[in-house]
Design a protein around this motif. Sequence first.
Motif, PDB file in Angstrom:
ATOM      1  N   GLY A 105      31.244  28.535  24.881  1.00 44.92           N
ATOM      2  CA  GLY A 105      31.533  29.937  25.233  1.00 44.92           C
ATOM      3  C   GLY A 105      30.295  30.723  25.626  1.00 44.92           C
ATOM      4  O   GLY A 105      30.357  31.935  25.835  1.00 44.92           O
ATOM      5  N   LYS A 106      29.167  30.023  25.796  1.00 47.36           N
ATOM      6  CA  LYS A 106      27.909  30.703  26.147  1.00 47.36           C
ATOM      7  C   LYS A 106      27.998  31.350  27.526  1.00 47.36           C
ATOM      8  O   LYS A 106      27.714  32.533  27.691  1.00 47.36           O
ATOM      9  N   THR A 107      28.391  30.545  28.512  1.00 45.26           N
ATOM     10  CA  THR A 107      28.447  31.064  29.883  1.00 45.26           C
ATOM     11  C   THR A 107      29.513  32.152  30.014  1.00 45.26           C
ATOM     12  O   THR A 107      29.290  33.158  30.692  1.00 45.26           O
ATOM     13  N   THR A 108      30.633  31.983  29.348  1.00 44.08           N
ATOM     14  CA  THR A 108      31.688  33.012  29.407  1.00 44.08           C
ATOM     15  C   THR A 108      31.168  34.324  28.815  1.00 44.08           C
ATOM     16  O   THR A 108      31.449  35.406  29.349  1.00 44.08           O
ATOM     17  N   THR A 109      30.403  34.222  27.748  1.00 46.90           N
ATOM     18  CA  THR A 109      29.823  35.431  27.139  1.00 46.90           C
ATOM     19  C   THR A 109      28.921  36.135  28.155  1.00 46.90           C
ATOM     20  O   THR A 109      29.017  37.346  28.368  1.00 46.90           O
ATOM     21  N   ILE A 110      28.066  35.356  28.803  1.00 45.35           N
ATOM     22  CA  ILE A 110      27.164  35.924  29.817  1.00 45.35           C
ATOM     23  C   ILE A 110      27.964  36.522  30.968  1.00 45.35           C
ATOM     24  O   ILE A 110      27.651  37.605  31.462  1.00 45.35           O
ATOM     25  N   ARG A 111      29.002  35.829  31.383  1.00 44.50           N
ATOM     26  CA  ARG A 111      29.828  36.336  32.503  1.00 44.50           C
ATOM     27  C   ARG A 111      30.470  37.670  32.138  1.00 44.50           C
ATOM     28  O   ARG A 111      30.566  38.566  32.973  1.00 44.50           O
ATOM     29  N   MET A 112      30.895  37.800  30.898  1.00 45.07           N
ATOM     30  CA  MET A 112      31.490  39.084  30.475  1.00 45.07           C
ATOM     31  C   MET A 112      30.434  40.191  30.470  1.00 45.07           C
ATOM     32  O   MET A 112      30.672  41.302  30.932  1.00 45.07           O
ATOM     33  N   LEU A 113      29.270  39.856  29.950  1.00 41.23           N
ATOM     34  CA  LEU A 113      28.224  40.884  29.821  1.00 41.23           C
ATOM     35  C   LEU A 113      27.662  41.322  31.179  1.00 41.23           C
ATOM     36  O   LEU A 113      27.145  42.434  31.308  1.00 41.23           O
ATOM     37  N   THR A 114      27.759  40.448  32.168  1.00 43.71           N
ATOM     38  CA  THR A 114      27.235  40.814  33.488  1.00 43.71           C
ATOM     39  C   THR A 114      28.329  41.319  34.431  1.00 43.71           C
ATOM     40  O   THR A 114      28.084  41.519  35.618  1.00 43.71           O
ATOM     41  N   GLY A 115      29.536  41.487  33.900  1.00 44.37           N
ATOM     42  CA  GLY A 115      30.621  42.040  34.724  1.00 44.37           C
ATOM     43  C   GLY A 115      31.264  41.020  35.638  1.00 44.37           C
ATOM     44  O   GLY A 115      32.006  41.375  36.553  1.00 44.37           O
ATOM     45  N   LEU A 116      30.976  39.729  35.430  1.00 44.11           N
ATOM     46  CA  LEU A 116      31.559  38.700  36.284  1.00 44.11           C
ATOM     47  C   LEU A 116      32.952  38.306  35.834  1.00 44.11           C
ATOM     48  O   LEU A 116      33.699  37.679  36.580  1.00 44.11           O
ATOM     49  N   THR A 117      33.275  38.645  34.613  1.00 44.83           N
ATOM     50  CA  THR A 117      34.632  38.409  34.127  1.00 44.83           C
ATOM     51  C   THR A 117      34.960  39.489  33.099  1.00 44.83           C
ATOM     52  O   THR A 117      34.058  39.990  32.414  1.00 44.83           O
ATOM     53  N   MET A 118      36.230  39.858  33.046  1.00 48.76           N
ATOM     54  CA  MET A 118      36.627  40.952  32.145  1.00 48.76           C
ATOM     55  C   MET A 118      36.974  40.403  30.764  1.00 48.76           C
ATOM     56  O   MET A 118      37.683  39.397  30.665  1.00 48.76           O
ATOM     57  N   PRO A 119      36.517  41.075  29.713  1.00 50.78           N
ATOM     58  CA  PRO A 119      36.928  40.626  28.384  1.00 50.78           C
ATOM     59  C   PRO A 119      38.427  40.860  28.168  1.00 50.78           C
ATOM     60  O   PRO A 119      38.992  41.792  28.730  1.00 50.78           O
ATOM     61  N   THR A 120      39.038  40.005  27.359  1.00 50.05           N
ATOM     62  CA  THR A 120      40.454  40.189  27.036  1.00 50.05           C
ATOM     63  C   THR A 120      40.593  41.269  25.960  1.00 50.05           C
ATOM     64  O   THR A 120      41.539  42.042  25.952  1.00 50.05           O
ATOM     65  N   ARG A 121      39.600  41.301  25.069  1.00 52.23           N
ATOM     66  CA  ARG A 121      39.644  42.261  23.967  1.00 52.23           C
ATOM     67  C   ARG A 121      38.213  42.530  23.491  1.00 52.23           C
ATOM     68  O   ARG A 121      37.298  41.806  23.812  1.00 52.23           O
ATOM     69  N   GLY A 122      38.053  43.575  22.734  1.00 53.54           N
ATOM     70  CA  GLY A 122      36.745  43.888  22.163  1.00 53.54           C
ATOM     71  C   GLY A 122      35.922  44.727  23.117  1.00 53.54           C
ATOM     72  O   GLY A 122      36.364  45.075  24.216  1.00 53.54           O
ATOM     73  N   GLU A 123      34.718  45.056  22.680  1.00 55.48           N
ATOM     74  CA  GLU A 123      33.863  45.842  23.575  1.00 55.48           C
ATOM     75  C   GLU A 123      32.397  45.444  23.439  1.00 55.48           C
ATOM     76  O   GLU A 123      31.976  44.865  22.434  1.00 55.48           O
TER      77      GLU A 123
ATOM     78  N   MET B 127      37.969  38.038  45.366  1.00 56.36           N
ATOM     79  CA  MET B 127      36.784  38.442  44.603  1.00 56.36           C
ATOM     80  C   MET B 127      37.207  38.853  43.191  1.00 56.36           C
ATOM     81  O   MET B 127      36.590  38.448  42.207  1.00 56.36           O
ATOM     82  N   LYS B 128      38.280  39.636  43.110  1.00 53.86           N
ATOM     83  CA  LYS B 128      38.776  40.064  41.790  1.00 53.86           C
ATOM     84  C   LYS B 128      39.250  38.860  40.982  1.00 53.86           C
ATOM     85  O   LYS B 128      39.015  38.774  39.782  1.00 53.86           O
ATOM     86  N   LYS B 129      39.908  37.922  41.675  1.00 52.49           N
ATOM     87  CA  LYS B 129      40.425  36.729  41.000  1.00 52.49           C
ATOM     88  C   LYS B 129      39.271  35.898  40.440  1.00 52.49           C
ATOM     89  O   LYS B 129      39.342  35.377  39.325  1.00 52.49           O
ATOM     90  N   ASP B 130      38.205  35.787  41.227  1.00 51.34           N
ATOM     91  CA  ASP B 130      37.021  35.042  40.781  1.00 51.34           C
ATOM     92  C   ASP B 130      36.413  35.677  39.539  1.00 51.34           C
ATOM     93  O   ASP B 130      35.736  35.033  38.759  1.00 51.34           O
TER      94      ASP B 130
END
Lengths: 245, 253
Positions: A42-60, B248-251
Amino acid sequence: MTNSIEIKGLRKAFGDKIAVDDLSLEIPRGSLYALLGVNGAGKTTTIRMLTGLTMPTRGEACIMGHNIVTESDEVKKLVNISPQETSVAPNLTVRENLEFIAGIYGIPKKDLKERVEQIIKQFAMEEVVNQKAKTLSGGWQRKLNIAMALITEPEVLFLDEPTLGIDVLARRELWREIEALKGKITIILTTHYMEEAEMLADEIAIMAKGQLLATGTPRELKEQTHTNRLEDAFVKIVEGTAYEE
Amino acid sequence: MRSKVFAVRTWKEILRDPLSYIFCLGFPLVMLVIMSVIDRSIPADAGMEVFRIYNLAPGIAYFGLTFVMLFISVQVSKDRTTALLLRLYASPMKPVEYILGYTMPMLVLSLVQMVLCFGASFVISVCIGNNLALGEMVLSVVALLPSVLLFVGLGILFGSLVNEKAAPGLCSILISAAGMIGGIWMDVDGIGGTIAKIAKVLPFYHGVTLARMPFRGSVEGITEHLIWTVVCALLVYGLATAVFCHKMKKDMK
């Protein structure tokens, strides 16, 4: 402000699969914080969330006091990432790649030249500065990858497996570059290499299966597990959880 | 500003690929010369006008634009599969800035291509004693502008939907379609029937006809051709923007 990053109950699920579960962390300003874990931790997913590359499902989570979801535009100005895969424009030269990223982050033209020269000098890239990125060796590409993240002078720098797949000499050289940044900016480093984490990190978070298992300085982690090597401490912590299941 | 920086990067990436010169500039010019030679071999009483220089020049200029579609689609799909876009997604860049960054260099490339094509056509027209007028060529370039937007839109659309390997194949189908049923290589009106009906539903025939109008000295049917070309261009470009933003959003989910 003493913490650059504050994470509370962060979770990311992809359908039924939970990539990061209830992660809470506080990362002090100016520190080098390593996220350690095996593949799928979950390291990369954590980084992706923190850099705005993926949205968290929950939490802040907040970076420099800005919420990563509601103030993502502000956050994006403050952080930069050196992704796991080499992310350079292949047909652009080293200098052009640096100028390109600096331009994207809106660095004024009058400062841009000076900033580029400074980074080239800092990473000793003079000999390859006019070479196209696609013709560089793996080590140089990794260096350029990090230099492109640093040229924007981020408050928080995310290095996702920065030394993956490069030879030992290039790795040592990159370690020296990363070490030189310590104290100046906050660095979040993900790595598989225990030696790398031990050598560079002020503090380490060990993750497995999306969960945070332990945090502490390399010394504290060894003491907690009564081991002499970080690798043994890591194995004990990760396997301990596995046996509990 | 960010879109300009991104546009410069796209411009350099495409221009530093030698294939850009071969297909975007070289190939249409070679076709122009070959078709002019073929035209000289066709007896005047055959009544075949499609390869006459006043038809061929705007036709080849249109044909050249289809390669702009090919190159931007490959560039977009390549960017999507490399980690460069990942880095840029983490930057303050907005989706519209990516679209403009892809579009601007393609507009410039299209203009350069059209100027070269009409320049070469002018030389040929002088050689065969059938001079093309400057004003007609300028008007034809203006008439081709909506088609530039159409092909840039199609390129971004395909680049967003398929990978780097599939994009050229998909574009090749449209390049052939634009050439044949667009009326560049054959007289669609002369053939008639189903082919003509299909041709008139698609934007290519209307775009080519619009580009040929200044040389024909007739504006008959201009409203229909203009509406088809402009509406299709806007729809395709709008769709391409929406699909790129969606991807882009999906990615980033």
